[in-house]
Design an enzyme around this catalytic site. Structure first.
Site, PDB file in Angstrom:
ATOM      1  N   GLU A  96      46.508  75.263  78.277  1.00 54.97           N
ATOM      2  CA  GLU A  96      45.434  74.248  78.257  1.00 54.97           C
ATOM      3  C   GLU A  96      44.409  74.514  77.159  1.00 54.97           C
ATOM      4  O   GLU A  96      43.202  74.559  77.412  1.00 54.97           O
ATOM      5  CB  GLU A  96      44.748  74.173  79.628  1.00 54.97           C
ATOM      6  CG  GLU A  96      45.668  73.664  80.714  1.00 54.97           C
ATOM      7  CD  GLU A  96      44.976  73.328  82.036  1.00 54.97           C
ATOM      8  OE1 GLU A  96      43.774  73.619  82.196  1.00 54.97           O
ATOM      9  OE2 GLU A  96      45.652  72.747  82.907  1.00 54.97           O
ATOM     10  N   GLU A 151      52.336  72.562  85.516  1.00 53.11           N
ATOM     11  CA  GLU A 151      51.352  72.611  86.605  1.00 53.11           C
ATOM     12  C   GLU A 151      51.296  71.226  87.230  1.00 53.11           C
ATOM     13  O   GLU A 151      50.978  70.249  86.531  1.00 53.11           O
ATOM     14  CB  GLU A 151      49.955  73.014  86.106  1.00 53.11           C
ATOM     15  CG  GLU A 151      49.849  74.469  85.721  1.00 53.11           C
ATOM     16  CD  GLU A 151      48.423  74.897  85.387  1.00 53.11           C
ATOM     17  OE1 GLU A 151      47.471  74.395  86.030  1.00 53.11           O
ATOM     18  OE2 GLU A 151      48.274  75.731  84.473  1.00 53.11           O
TER      19      GLU A 151
END
Ligand code: AHR
Length: 478
Positions: free
Chosen positions: A170, A289
């Site tokens: 991320e 995720e």
């Protein structure tokens, strides 16, 4: 309401890595989660056997590790060698104390015992391409070189042979330790990827996509990253958690359709990069995720900072959450031609299907069983379901079908359907058109928090069955 289902057209073989999960050094995922020396069930290495016994039935392919946001500040060298010499650090992603009692060797050896493959990440926040290459050398090195020798000295003669590696986590997020612009990340990810593939050409690499679909740079981030990294990467990541903070359940149940949109959008950008660069390979998607995540946030709890195993994000899943995770899993199965890896995030205590008490019991939550059923019975070839059913409009979307369905033809000839009835009050009477005969059928349904076997009227030409309101079901034909 009535529905008809036909599923004949093959989409793709389902990659077993679609049934993967995630353990981060976050909250109580590691400490008092999978690892708790002194627990009555702990093995010689300090890992809880009661937790491993709940993980094994999930038949996970891979577990992603060690983060997550944790990854972006992690010095992997802290977590190797004699435990008494490992440094204790302040951990800036989750405001905790990291004792480094569990590190790369402990995790990889635990994976061997639990029967899963590791998917490791390299730190591209505070870390350098050289740190990443050193870690790969430590883990997979077969030559008599410094880090491979250090692994041998630390007790593991053979290379671990880890194939799947994430290039950071991320990196577009302002919450990330040392976040990067798309240009900055694209450059460092490209240079890291080159070094890793030169060192071990057998590894497969996942570049960071956007943190979630509502990021302002969603799409443009991926375009830039792919422009830099396309030649060296095999996958680009997607992440998505859904919430029901406003209590709008019809919208919450429709969110999986947004997940489907994200997959199509990012897949299109991968195709575009391949065409623009006259490429020779496809970049597939790693949805590494995904889950429902909000209960803990609305609870307002804020555990004390700077403690070991700070008990954060311990979701308490209700009876609607498994319908959302079930529909998300269906979305992954229906897009098995593009999504090759997917990690239910996370696995233990943090946003997790499995929970533990320190020193006490371990148990499973409502989202566990739909995921387990998909993992056990969703292997084979994904078939495109043609569903005729009524739809509804809600705050986030129009024409949401009441019935969500994924279908997988097993290698043993079975046909396995995973079904979500989104209606609050109406059962769905479904008829499945079949082009061959089956000898037996079983229908299992999760409604509320109880799993039950339901009647399924079965004939050689069609299977008729009823799906209760707001339920997740699995129909198996053998
Ligand atoms: O899974 C929890 C966190 O969610 C991860 O650390 C991060 O990657 C994401 O924002």
């Amino acid at each position: 309401m009535k529905a008809t289902i036909r599923c004949t057209r093959p989409i793709s073989r389902v990659d077993e890595r679609l049934f993967s999960s995630f353990i981060e050094h976050m909250g109580r995922a590691v400490y008092t989660g999978i690892y708790e020396p002194g627990h009555p069930t702990a093995d010689e290495a300090g890992f809880r056997q009661d937790v491993a016994d709940l993980i094994r039935p999930l038949q996970l392919s891979h577990i992603r590790y060690p983060g997550g946001n944790f990854l972006s500040g992690y010095r992997w060298q802290d977590g190797i060698g004699p435990k008494e010499r490992r440094p204790v650090r302040p951990e800036l992603a989750w405001f905790a104390i990291e004792p480094n009692e569990v590190g790369t060797d402990e995790f990889l050896q635990w994976c061997e015992r639990v029967g899963v493959q590791p998917m490791l990440g390299v730190n591209l926040g505070t870390g350098t391409p050289q740190d990443a290459a050193d870690l790969l050398e430590y883990v997979n090195g077969a030559l008599p070189t410094h880090y491979a020798d250090l692994r041998r000295k630390n007790g593991h003669e053979a290379p671990y042979g880890v194939k799947l590696w994430c290039l950071g986590n991320e990196m577009d997020g302002p919450w990330q330790i040392c976040m990067k612009t798309a240009e900055e990340y694209g450059r460092i990810a490209c240079e890291t990827a080159k070094m890793l593939k030169w060192l071990d050409p057998t590894v497969e690499l996942v570049a960071c996509g956007s943190s979630f679909r509502d990021m302002p740079s969603f799409g443009s981030w991926e375009k830039t990253v792919l422009r830099h990294c396309y030649p060296y990467i095999d996958y680009i990541s997607l992440h998505q958690y859904y919430t029901n903070e406003d209590g709008d359940i019809p919208s919450f149940l429709a969110r999986s359709l947004e997940m489907e949109d994200s997959i199509r959008e990012i897949a299109a950008l991968c195709d575009e990069a391949k065409a623009e660069q006259h490429g020779d390979h496809d970049v597939a998607l790693s949805f590494d995720e995904w889950n429902v995540w909000y209960h803990f946030r609305v609870s307002g709890k804020d555990p004390e900072k700077w403690t070991v195993a700070r008990p954060i994000e311990e979701e308490d899943y209700d009876d609607v959450d498994p319908l959302v995770t079930g529909a998300m899993m269906n979305t992954l199965l229906r897009n098995a031609d593009r999504v090759k890896i997917a990690c239910l995030a996370q696995l233990v205590n943090v946003i997790a299907p499995i929970m533990t008490e320190p020193g006490g019991r371990a148990w499973v939550q409502t989202i566990y069983e739909p995921f387990r059923c998909a993992s056990v019975y969703g292997r084979g070839v994904s078939l495109a379901p043609e569903v005729e059913v009524e739809s509804y409009d809600c705050a986030i979307r129009k024409a949401v079908p009441y019935l969500d369905c994924a279908a997988v033809q097993g290698d043993d000839g079975s046909l396995n359907l995973f079904l979500v009835n989104r209606s609050a009050d109406e059962p769905i009477e479904a008829a499945l058109s079949l082009n061959r005969g089956y000898a037996a059928a079983s229908l299992q349904t999760l409604r509320g928090t109880a799993l039950a076997a339901l009647p399924c009227t079965f004939s050689p030409a069609s299977a008729a069955f009823t799906l209760p309101p707001r339920s997740w079901s699995m129909l198996r034909l053998n």
